[in-house]
Design a protein around this motif. Structure first.
Motif, PDB file in Angstrom:
ATOM      1  N   GLU A 133      22.781 -44.951  65.263  1.00  0.00           N
ATOM      2  CA  GLU A 133      23.973 -45.565  64.667  1.00  0.00           C
ATOM      3  C   GLU A 133      23.705 -47.019  64.295  1.00  0.00           C
ATOM      4  O   GLU A 133      24.024 -47.475  63.187  1.00  0.00           O
ATOM      5  N   GLU A 174      33.487 -44.626  61.713  1.00  0.00           N
ATOM      6  CA  GLU A 174      33.039 -43.938  62.914  1.00  0.00           C
ATOM      7  C   GLU A 174      32.755 -42.469  62.623  1.00  0.00           C
ATOM      8  O   GLU A 174      31.771 -41.905  63.094  1.00  0.00           O
ATOM      9  N   GLU A 218      29.287 -40.228  62.912  1.00  0.00           N
ATOM     10  CA  GLU A 218      29.249 -38.952  63.616  1.00  0.00           C
ATOM     11  C   GLU A 218      28.530 -37.899  62.780  1.00  0.00           C
ATOM     12  O   GLU A 218      27.761 -37.084  63.301  1.00  0.00           O
ATOM     13  N   ARG A 267      33.963 -37.232  71.346  1.00  0.00           N
ATOM     14  CA  ARG A 267      33.840 -36.864  69.945  1.00  0.00           C
ATOM     15  C   ARG A 267      33.535 -35.385  69.734  1.00  0.00           C
ATOM     16  O   ARG A 267      33.541 -34.906  68.634  1.00  0.00           O
TER      17      ARG A 267
END
Length: 530
Positions: free
Chosen positions: A138, A152, A156, A484
């Protein structure tokens, strides 16, 4: 035997006293004696104390070895982790400067989790390393594409496809193999040494049965009551008494030897393919290799990501120039002169060699303990003088044969009555502990993490098409504090972030099954037209 002053006092009293008829004696032969009932009772207690002391002294080698080697190796392994983190922090600060310091928490948390695992925490090394690579991806993907803004959910998506992208090349897999092997073996060895230490401390604390106490009295102090204080017990007489008193301890032998062998095997592995020094040293180097790999292949990686996850939104007021040239600096490993030394001022090979020498001397300790005790010249007569020794009744050769080892073989012990139908519950528990510890050690030095082990190949997770399964170590992104995981199950359900971002983004690789089917059809067609 008795300490010098009490023994001398009792000898003096015996030699100066009138000979008494021995009908009052309950343990020693009821011949003429110089021992009163009170003296016999005192000697009975003393013989038990002597026996406990002799076993404790003999087993002190085991206890000292386990205690000291556990402390040294534990200190050494902990410091290896500390030194590795300190060295990486110093070198990354020099190499990457502010870019590293701004993201140093990612690396600090990696070492925190590695320490937690080593000290017995209920963490998975695979999860720890997967989490680290996901977070590093990331950060790095954002750094090599500063001209874009990434939400975000977009990051992902990047993580979701990281197994196919392999943004860090083969480095995560290689690091996982090396770190997993070393940390699992190091933790198991230290825990095994602690188990050995604790078990020896318990096994050496004996509670002799009444039958054993009387046999010890006949062995050690009945000659004194007969006015023969200098007469030592016959060697075979001593062995029978000790085998009867230590029958349960001898039953530890099989599992004890298996435990010691397992410790030796793990120690060998730590000197070779599971070397903890090499593993900790390599963490910083391999992470640097992974960063360089991503930087050198950032254009190809970013292109694939944009195809699969959609085009990101341009960052306002930023140029489209990437800072790759500014951050693309090769990590320099430290030279031997720069290498920090541990407080132990030693190395793993030296510690392991010393430990192996000590462990080899421990094999069959409990089975041979009766012989070890009786070989002490203070406890029994030398084998060369078996005609003039105390045989339990008088001076002369001891005629009964010596019984075997262990509880079952005491059924015919002529000196100690042993109930072979009632194994000692503490000994049974110790056998179970040894078996459990040996199994754990064998698992730790298994080849689970070897390159050719089926469960560790780089394409293992490609075989699993379940979208909820965790991606391969170092490539996938596990659920974290933001929970997540449920979002991953939605096929490419990412927000549009600009030009061309669509909900059903294309897969990053063609389906191999479809290609195989097409090739098969073409082959069949060619055969048909021949």
């Amino acid at each position: 035997m008795l300490a010098v002053s009490p023994r001398c006092s009792l000898i003096g009293r015996c030699l100066s006293a009138l000979r008494l008829a021995g009908e009052h004696l309950r343990t020693c032969p009821q011949d003429y004696t110089c021992c009163s009932s009170d003296m016999e009772e005192a000697l009975l207690r003393q013989s038990e104390a002597d026996f406990r002391g002799a076993v404790d002294l003999t087993s002190q080698f085991l206890l000292t070895t386990f205690t000291q080697r556990h402390r040294k190796l534990d200190e050494f392994f902990r410091e290896l982790i500390d030194v590795a983190e300190k060295s990486m922090n110093q070198m990354f600060t020099k190499t990457y400067g502010r870019l590293y310091t701004q993201n140093s928490r990612v690396f600090q948390e990696l070492y925190t989790e590695l320490r937690s695992y080593y000290t017995g925490g209920s963490v998975s090394l695979d999860d720890v390393l997967s989490e680290f690579w996901a977070r590093l991806l990331e950060r790095m993907f954002t750094l090599v594409n500063p001209q874009y803004q990434f939400s975000e959910e977009y990051l992902e998506c990047v993580s979701k496809h990281s197994e196919q992208l392999r943004p860090f090349g083969d480095v995560p897999r290689r690091l996982r193999l090396q770190v997993s092997r070393a940390f699992i073996a190091a933790r198991a060895l230290v825990q095994g040494l602690a188990t050995g230490r604790d078990l020896v401390g318990r096994a050496a604390k004996l509670t002799p049965t009444p039958e054993c106490k009387r046999a010890l009295m006949r062995l050690s102090y009945c000659p004194l009551c007969r006015g023969l204080p200098s007469l030592k017990p016959c060697h075979s007489f001593c062995r029978n008494v000790m085998k009867g008193c230590l029958a349960n301890q001898a039953d530890l032998d099989t599992e004890w030897n298996s435990f010691i062998d397992s410790l030796l095997q793990v120690t060998e592995k730590l000197q070779g393919p599971f070397n903890m020094e090499l593993a900790t040293d390599s963490i910083g180097v391999k992470i640097s290799e992974a960063i360089m790999y991503l930087q050198e292949n950032s254009v190809q990686t970013s292109t694939k990501v944009f195809q699969g996850c959609g085009s990101p939104r341009p960052a306002p007021g930023r140029s489209k120039r990437s800072p790759r040239d500014e951050t693309k600096r090769r990590f320099r490993t430290y030279t031997p002169e720069e290498r920090p030394t541990t407080a132990a001022r030693t190395n793993l090979d030296r510690l392991a060699t010393d430990l192996k020498d000590k462990l080899k001397a421990m094999r069959r300790f409990w089975a041979t303990l009766p012989d070890t005790l009786c070989n002490d010249e203070r406890l029994s007569e030398d084998l060369s003088n078996q005609e003039r020794c105390w045989n339990g009744q008088s001076r002369g050769r001891y005629l009964p044969g010596v019984t075997g080892e262990g509880l079952v073989n005491q059924i015919n012990n002529p000196e100690v009555e042993v109930d072979i139908a009632r194994p000692d519950s503490k000994t049974r528990q110790q056998i179970l502990q040894l078996r459990t510890a040996a199994n754990r050690l064998r698992h730790a030095q298994s080849e689970r993490y070897s390159e050719d082990w089926p469960a560790s190949g780089p394409n293992l997770h490609n075989q699993n098409q379940n979208p909820n399964s965790r991606a391969g170590p170092g490539q996938g992104k596990p659920p974290r504090g933001r929970d997540r995981a449920p979002k991953w199950t939605r096929p490419n359900q990412h927000q549009n972030q600009g030009d061309g971002a669509q909900s059903g983004a294309p897969a990053l690789q063609p389906r191999p099954a479809l290609l195989l089917l097409l090739l098969l059809l073409l082959a069949l067609t060619a055969l048909y037209w021949r």
